[in-house]
Write an enzyme that holds these catalytic residues in place. Structure first.
Site, PDB file in Angstrom:
ATOM      1  N   ASP A 110       9.788 -37.380  42.907  1.00 52.47           N
ATOM      2  CA  ASP A 110      10.124 -36.191  42.128  1.00 52.47           C
ATOM      3  C   ASP A 110      11.245 -36.613  41.181  1.00 52.47           C
ATOM      4  O   ASP A 110      12.330 -37.009  41.646  1.00 52.47           O
ATOM      5  CB  ASP A 110      10.639 -35.076  43.037  1.00 52.47           C
ATOM      6  CG  ASP A 110       9.526 -34.371  43.795  1.00 52.47           C
ATOM      7  OD1 ASP A 110       8.393 -34.891  43.808  1.00 52.47           O
ATOM      8  OD2 ASP A 110       9.796 -33.313  44.389  1.00 52.47           O
ATOM      9  N   ASP A 112      -3.136   4.476   1.963  1.00 56.54           N
ATOM     10  CA  ASP A 112      -4.540   4.852   2.131  1.00 56.54           C
ATOM     11  C   ASP A 112      -5.407   3.682   2.582  1.00 56.54           C
ATOM     12  O   ASP A 112      -6.625   3.795   2.690  1.00 56.54           O
ATOM     13  CB  ASP A 112      -5.107   5.449   0.843  1.00 56.54           C
ATOM     14  CG  ASP A 112      -5.208   4.431  -0.291  1.00 56.54           C
ATOM     15  OD1 ASP A 112      -4.669   3.313  -0.136  1.00 56.54           O
ATOM     16  OD2 ASP A 112      -5.827   4.756  -1.328  1.00 56.54           O
ATOM     17  N   ASN A 114     -17.199  -4.471  -3.822  1.00 57.81           N
ATOM     18  CA  ASN A 114     -18.073  -3.307  -3.984  1.00 57.81           C
ATOM     19  C   ASN A 114     -17.856  -2.569  -5.299  1.00 57.81           C
ATOM     20  O   ASN A 114     -18.514  -1.565  -5.574  1.00 57.81           O
ATOM     21  CB  ASN A 114     -17.914  -2.346  -2.806  1.00 57.81           C
ATOM     22  CG  ASN A 114     -16.492  -1.796  -2.695  1.00 57.81           C
ATOM     23  OD1 ASN A 114     -15.666  -1.989  -3.595  1.00 57.81           O
ATOM     24  ND2 ASN A 114     -16.211  -1.125  -1.580  1.00 57.81           N
ATOM     25  N   GLU A 169     -11.641  -6.981   2.156  1.00 60.19           N
ATOM     26  CA  GLU A 169     -11.808  -7.708   0.895  1.00 60.19           C
ATOM     27  C   GLU A 169     -10.624  -8.630   0.626  1.00 60.19           C
ATOM     28  O   GLU A 169     -10.790  -9.739   0.110  1.00 60.19           O
ATOM     29  CB  GLU A 169     -11.991  -6.710  -0.261  1.00 60.19           C
ATOM     30  CG  GLU A 169     -13.331  -5.989  -0.225  1.00 60.19           C
ATOM     31  CD  GLU A 169     -13.441  -4.885  -1.267  1.00 60.19           C
ATOM     32  OE1 GLU A 169     -14.562  -4.576  -1.688  1.00 60.19           O
ATOM     33  OE2 GLU A 169     -12.379  -4.323  -1.655  1.00 60.19           O
ATOM     34  N   ASP A 203       0.859  -1.183   0.000  1.00 58.19           N
ATOM     35  CA  ASP A 203       0.000   0.000   0.000  1.00 58.19           C
ATOM     36  C   ASP A 203       0.896   1.234   0.000  1.00 58.19           C
ATOM     37  O   ASP A 203       1.106   1.888   1.016  1.00 58.19           O
ATOM     38  CB  ASP A 203      -0.902  -0.026   1.238  1.00 58.19           C
ATOM     39  CG  ASP A 203      -1.875   1.145   1.274  1.00 58.19           C
ATOM     40  OD1 ASP A 203      -2.081   1.769   0.206  1.00 58.19           O
ATOM     41  OD2 ASP A 203      -2.413   1.437   2.354  1.00 58.19           O
ATOM     42  N   ASP A 207     -12.609  -7.267  -5.411  1.00 56.42           N
ATOM     43  CA  ASP A 207     -13.242  -5.943  -5.380  1.00 56.42           C
ATOM     44  C   ASP A 207     -14.763  -6.107  -5.341  1.00 56.42           C
ATOM     45  O   ASP A 207     -15.465  -5.863  -6.326  1.00 56.42           O
ATOM     46  CB  ASP A 207     -12.805  -5.137  -6.600  1.00 56.42           C
ATOM     47  CG  ASP A 207     -13.345  -3.711  -6.587  1.00 56.42           C
ATOM     48  OD1 ASP A 207     -13.804  -3.267  -5.509  1.00 56.42           O
ATOM     49  OD2 ASP A 207     -13.315  -3.056  -7.650  1.00 56.42           O
ATOM     50  N   HIS A 221       8.324 -42.868  47.131  1.00 60.61           N
ATOM     51  CA  HIS A 221       7.043 -43.248  47.708  1.00 60.61           C
ATOM     52  C   HIS A 221       6.411 -44.367  46.880  1.00 60.61           C
ATOM     53  O   HIS A 221       6.750 -44.558  45.707  1.00 60.61           O
ATOM     54  CB  HIS A 221       6.107 -42.037  47.748  1.00 60.61           C
ATOM     55  CG  HIS A 221       6.592 -40.934  48.645  1.00 60.61           C
ATOM     56  ND1 HIS A 221       5.893 -40.502  49.752  1.00 60.61           N
ATOM     57  CD2 HIS A 221       7.725 -40.162  48.606  1.00 60.61           C
ATOM     58  CE1 HIS A 221       6.561 -39.516  50.356  1.00 60.61           C
ATOM     59  NE2 HIS A 221       7.679 -39.296  49.673  1.00 60.61           N
ATOM     60  N   SER A 232      19.839 -40.822  41.637  1.00 56.84           N
ATOM     61  CA  SER A 232      19.603 -42.240  41.435  1.00 56.84           C
ATOM     62  C   SER A 232      18.310 -42.456  40.697  1.00 56.84           C
ATOM     63  O   SER A 232      17.709 -41.515  40.170  1.00 56.84           O
ATOM     64  CB  SER A 232      19.614 -42.995  42.756  1.00 56.84           C
ATOM     65  OG  SER A 232      19.769 -44.377  42.513  1.00 56.84           O
ATOM     66  N   ASP A 243     -15.429  -0.665  -6.451  1.00 55.65           N
ATOM     67  CA  ASP A 243     -14.900   0.704  -6.465  1.00 55.65           C
ATOM     68  C   ASP A 243     -13.506   0.799  -7.068  1.00 55.65           C
ATOM     69  O   ASP A 243     -12.880   1.859  -7.045  1.00 55.65           O
ATOM     70  CB  ASP A 243     -14.905   1.291  -5.050  1.00 55.65           C
ATOM     71  CG  ASP A 243     -13.934   0.555  -4.110  1.00 55.65           C
ATOM     72  OD1 ASP A 243     -13.374  -0.475  -4.529  1.00 55.65           O
ATOM     73  OD2 ASP A 243     -13.759   1.009  -2.959  1.00 55.65           O
ATOM     74  N   GLU A 279      -0.880  -2.190  -7.173  1.00 55.68           N
ATOM     75  CA  GLU A 279      -0.419  -2.668  -5.869  1.00 55.68           C
ATOM     76  C   GLU A 279      -0.818  -4.132  -5.650  1.00 55.68           C
ATOM     77  O   GLU A 279      -0.028  -4.948  -5.156  1.00 55.68           O
ATOM     78  CB  GLU A 279      -1.011  -1.785  -4.761  1.00 55.68           C
ATOM     79  CG  GLU A 279      -0.466  -0.355  -4.787  1.00 55.68           C
ATOM     80  CD  GLU A 279      -1.254   0.599  -3.907  1.00 55.68           C
ATOM     81  OE1 GLU A 279      -0.683   1.623  -3.495  1.00 55.68           O
ATOM     82  OE2 GLU A 279      -2.443   0.332  -3.637  1.00 55.68           O
TER      83      GLU A 279
END
Length: 641
Positions: free
Chosen positions: A455, A202, A236, A245, A198, A234, A511, A599, A238, A209
Site C-alpha cells: 500500500d 419567446d 423554415n 436552428e 432573447d 432560418d 509483499h 518508508s 419564418d 437579437e
C-alpha cells in the site's frame, strides 16, 4: 432601449451600429464573462480547462452528466458543506444553515469518458470551525451504475459512512444524476446562449437579437456576414431563428471549418476548428450557469482544498504554499497530491506544516545539508532508535486513538485483522495485519503478471534515466549505488524502476510482487533521511543510495532476477523480513514489515523483462505519484516474447 422583437424584420433595419446596440453588446459580453474569475481562481500557469487537458475522441465520449446534491440527514446540527470529487476535479456546495438536515440543491455538469473516471467521491464536512473544517461522512457513487439503475425516482439516497470505518453510518445524502447525449448537449448550449439575447423571451431570435449574439461572439468574419448567416439559420423561412436552428447553425459552421466561436466567451480559451467535440464539451461545461439551482464551485484539486476554513486559507497564503499536481521541484508545494488509482481522483497527503518547513530547511538548501555532515546524520539515527524503543512500550498504546483520528479518512479500521484492544503498543498497531481478502491479488494464477508490493504512493519508470528526469533529483543517483556492487549487474543498470513510498498511515507490511525463489539478502548500512518527496526531489542529497537498506534478489521464470530493496527512513530503524534465503514465494505473499514511521520499497527489474502499466508510467512522467493498494496489477512480463 431598442431591443429587437421576435417578429419578421428586414436585415436592412439592423441598428447594430447605434449607441444603444453597442451598449447592449458590452452588457452581453459582460454576461458571457460572468464566471471567468470563477474558473481562474485556483488555476496556475494555464487558462486551459483541466477537463480538456487532453484531446477527447468521439469513441471515448460517454456524455455529460448533471449531478445534483439535493440534501442530507445528519445526526447533529451544524453548518454543512459537501464536496464532489471526480478524477482530477473537485467541486463544493454552498454552506448550509445551522441544521441537521442541510438542503443544498447544488448541481454541476461533469464530463464522462468511457474509460475515464466515473466514481464520484462525496464528502460532507461540518464547517462550524474557525481554522479547519472536519470531515464527518463520505460515500462513493459509480455514476455509470447510477445512470443505468432501474428506478422511477430521479433521486436516490446513499449512506454516508464514517471515514475511519465503512461499517459506521453517520447520515444519508440524496442525489440525482442525469446524462445528456451529444446532440442534446449542443442543443442545451444553444438554448443557453439564445436566452441571453432573447429579450422578449419567446424562444426565438429576431434578426436584431441574432445580430447582437454574433457581435458578442467577437468573430469579425462572422460579424461581416450576419445577413447570410441569419438566412442560413432560418431554415423554415419564418424570419426567426429557433433554438434548434441555432444549434444546427453552430454545428454546421464548425463542420465547415468556419466556427462562429473562435474562443470560449467565458474563459477566453482558443477553440480549435478541428476539434468539434472538444469545443462543444468545453463550451457546455464552461458556460454552465445551472438551471435555477445553486451551481457548485469548481477549480479545486481535492476535497480538503475545497473545504478549508478561512483561517486556514490565511495561514496558507502567509506561508506562500500552493496546491500543485506532483512535486516537480520538491520545495515548491506544501501539499503532496497523489492520484488514487482505485477512484481515479486526486487526494491530498497530510503533512504537518511545521514538519514541512523543517524538512525544507534541511533538505532544500546547502546549509541544511551542510549540517548533516557535522553530526545531524548521527542525530537522526539516534532519534529514530530512541523513538523506535518508545513505540515498543505499553505507554505508547495511548497514541493509537490520536493517530487514527489524524488519518481518519485514510485509515479503514474495518480491514484490520484484530480489534483495537489487541494492540498493546503503538508498534503492534503500526505493523497491523489485514483480514484475509482485504487486498485481492491481480491475476493470482498468472505468474507473468507482476503486482504492487505495498500500500503506497507509486512512481514507475522504464529506466533509471527516466527516474532522474521526472522524479529523483538527488546527486549521483544510480542503480549501482542503490543495489551495491554485490547485487548489481548490467541488466539491472538498464532496467525498469518502481518506487513504493509508504506514508505513516499506510499498512506497513510489504509483499513480494512476483513469484520465484529468494536468492539472497544483502544489508547495506547507511543513514536515515526522510523518504518524503521533499527530500527525494532535493538536488543536495541522495536519499535512496545513502539510507540504510536491505537488498534481496528474487529469481523468477517470467521476469528474470528482480531486486527488492527495503529502505529505512527517519523513525524507521527496523526492517524485518518474514522469509529467508531459499524460500519459494508466490506473488502477494507477505515478505516483511517496517516498524514505526514511513518508508520505501524499490523494485528493479532487468532490462526488457516487464511492461509497466501505462497509467502508472503516465502519472510518473507528470511527477505525480499513484496511490495503489498491495496486489494491484503492476505490469506484465515481456521477457519471453
Amino acid at each position: 432601449m431598442g431591443h429587437g422583437k421576435s417578429k419578421p424584420e428586414s436585415p436592412d433595419e439592423s441598428t447594430d451600429s447605434s449607441g444603444s446596440t453597442n451598449s447592449r453588446i458590452r452588457k452581453l459580453r459582460q454576461r458571457l464573462h460572468l464566471h471567468r474569475p470563477h474558473f481562474r481562481r485556483h488555476r496556475r500557469g494555464s487558462s486551459s480547462d483541466p477537463r480538456l487537458a487532453k484531446l477527447l475522441k468521439e469513441e471515448d465520449f460517454a456524455g455529460i452528466a448533471l449531478l445534483r446534491l439535493v440534501c442530507a440527514e445528519m445526526k447533529f446540527k451544524d453548518k454543512w458543506l459537501a464536496c464532489v470529487t471526480l478524477g482530477e476535479q473537485t467541486f463544493r456546495s454552498a454552506i448550509s444553515d445551522q441544521t441537521d438536515q442541510p438542503a443544498w440543491n447544488s448541481e454541476k455538469k461533469l464530463l464522462l469518458e468511457k474509460n475515464g473516471a466515473h466514481v464520484a467521491r462525496i464528502s460532507v464536512y461540518e464547517t462550524n470551525r474557525m481554522s479547519k473544517n472536519n470531515i464527518i461522512g463520505l460515500c462513493e457513487v459509480d455514476l455509470y451504475d447510477f445512470l443505468a439503475r432501474d428506478s422511477e425516482s430521479d433521486v436516490d439516497v446513499y449512506d454516508l459512512v464514517d471515514p475511519t470505518s465503512s461499517s459506521v453510518i453517520v447520515g444519508t445524502i440524496s442525489l440525482s444524476c442525469s446524462i445528456e447525449d451529444p446532440m442534446e448537449t449542443e442543443k442545451s448550449f444553444a438554448r443557453r446562449i439564445l436566452s441571453l439575447v432573447d429579450y422578449d423571451k419567446d424562444g426565438n431570435l429576431s434578426y436584431d437579437e441574432f445580430s447582437d449574439l454574433i457581435n458578442a461572439f467577437g468573430n469579425q468574419l462572422a460579424a461581416n456576414k450576419k445577413e447570410e448567416l441569419f438566412k442560413a439559420a432560418d431554415v423554415n423561412g419564418d424570419g426567426n431563428v429557433s433554438m434548434d436552428e441555432l444549434a444546427m447553425l453552430l454545428a454546421v459552421q464548425q463542420e465547415k471549418g468556419g466556427p462562429l466561436l473562435n474562443c470560449c466567451p467565458v474563459c477566453g480559451e482558443v477553440l480549435k476548428v478541428s476539434e468539434r467535440l472538444n469545443s462543444m464539451v468545453h463550451l457546455t461545461l464552461c458556460f454552465d450557469e445551472g438551471t435555477g439551482s445553486q451551481v457548485m464551485t469548481g477549480g479545486f484539486l481535492t476535497d480538503k482544498q475545497a473545504s478549508t476554513g478561512w483561517m486556514f486559507k490565511v495561514s496558507e497564503w502567509a506561508h506562500f504554499s500552493s496546491y500543485e499536481v506532483g512535486l516537480r521541484s520538491g520545495s515548491s508545494a506544501s501539499h503532496i497530491l497523489v492520484f488514487d488509482r482505485r477512484t481515479r481522483t486526486l487526494v491530498e497527503e497530510i503533512i504537518d506544516g511545521k514538519i514541512v518547513l523543517s524538512m525544507r530547511a534541511i533538505y532544500q538548501n546547502k546549509v541544511g545539508l551542510g549540517l548533516m555532515d557535522i553530526g545531524v546524520k548521527e542525530l537522526l539515527q539516534n532519534i529514530s532508535e530512541k523513538q523506535g524503543r518508545k513505540m515498543d512500550t505499553a505507554e505508547s498504546a495511548k497514541n493509537i486513538p490520536k493517530f487514527i483520528e489524524s488519518f481518519k479518512d485514510q485509515l479503514n479500521m474495518s480491514e484490520v485483522k484484530y480489534p483495537l484492544e489487541n494492540f498493546k503498543t503503538f508498534n503492534e498497531f503500526f505493523i497491523r495485519e489485514l483480514k484475509p481478502g482485504a487486498r485481492p491479488i491481480s491475476s493470482p494464477e498468472c505468474d507473468d503478471v507482476a503486482v504492487c508490493g505495498a500500500d503506497s504512493r507509486l512512481t514507475a519508470f522504464e529506466s533509471a534515466s527516466d527516474s532522474i528526469r521526472f522524479w529523483i533529483k538527488g546527486r549521483k543517483f544510480s542503480i549501482k549505488g542503490l543495489l551495491g556492487t554485490e547485487v548489481c549487474s548490467d541488466a539491472f543498470v538498464n532496467g525498469s524502476l518502481v518506487i513504493f513510498r509508504l506514508a505513516p498511515q499506510d499498512y506497513h507490511r510489504f509483499h513480494v510482487p512476483v513469484s520465484g525463489i529468494i536468492e539472497k539478502f544483502v544489508e547495506i548500512p547507511g543513514y536515515l533521511y526522510t523518504v518524503n518527496p521533499i527530500a527525494v526531489n532535493s538536488k543536495y542529497c541522495n536519499v535512496f543510495t545513502e539510507n540504510k537498506r536491505v537488498v534481496s534478489v528474487i529469481s523468477t521464470e517470467e521476469f528474470g532476477k528482480v531486486a527488492f530493496v527495503a529502505i529505512g527512513a527517519t523513525m524507521v530503524g527496523s526492517i524485518t523480513f518474514t522469509k529467508k534465503e531459499g524460500d519459494y514465494v508466490k506473488k502477494g505473499d507477505e515478505f516483511g514489515y517496517f516498524s514505526f514511521g514511513g518508508s520505501t520499497v524499490i523494485c528493479v527489474f532487468e532490462k526488457d523483462t516487464i511492461k509497466i502499466d501505462d497509467d502508472l508510467l503516465e502519472n510518473s512522467s507528470r511527477a505525480l505519484e499513484t496511490l495503489v493498494s498491495m496486489g494491484m496489477k503492476l505490469g506484465v512480463s515481456i521477457k519471453n516474447r
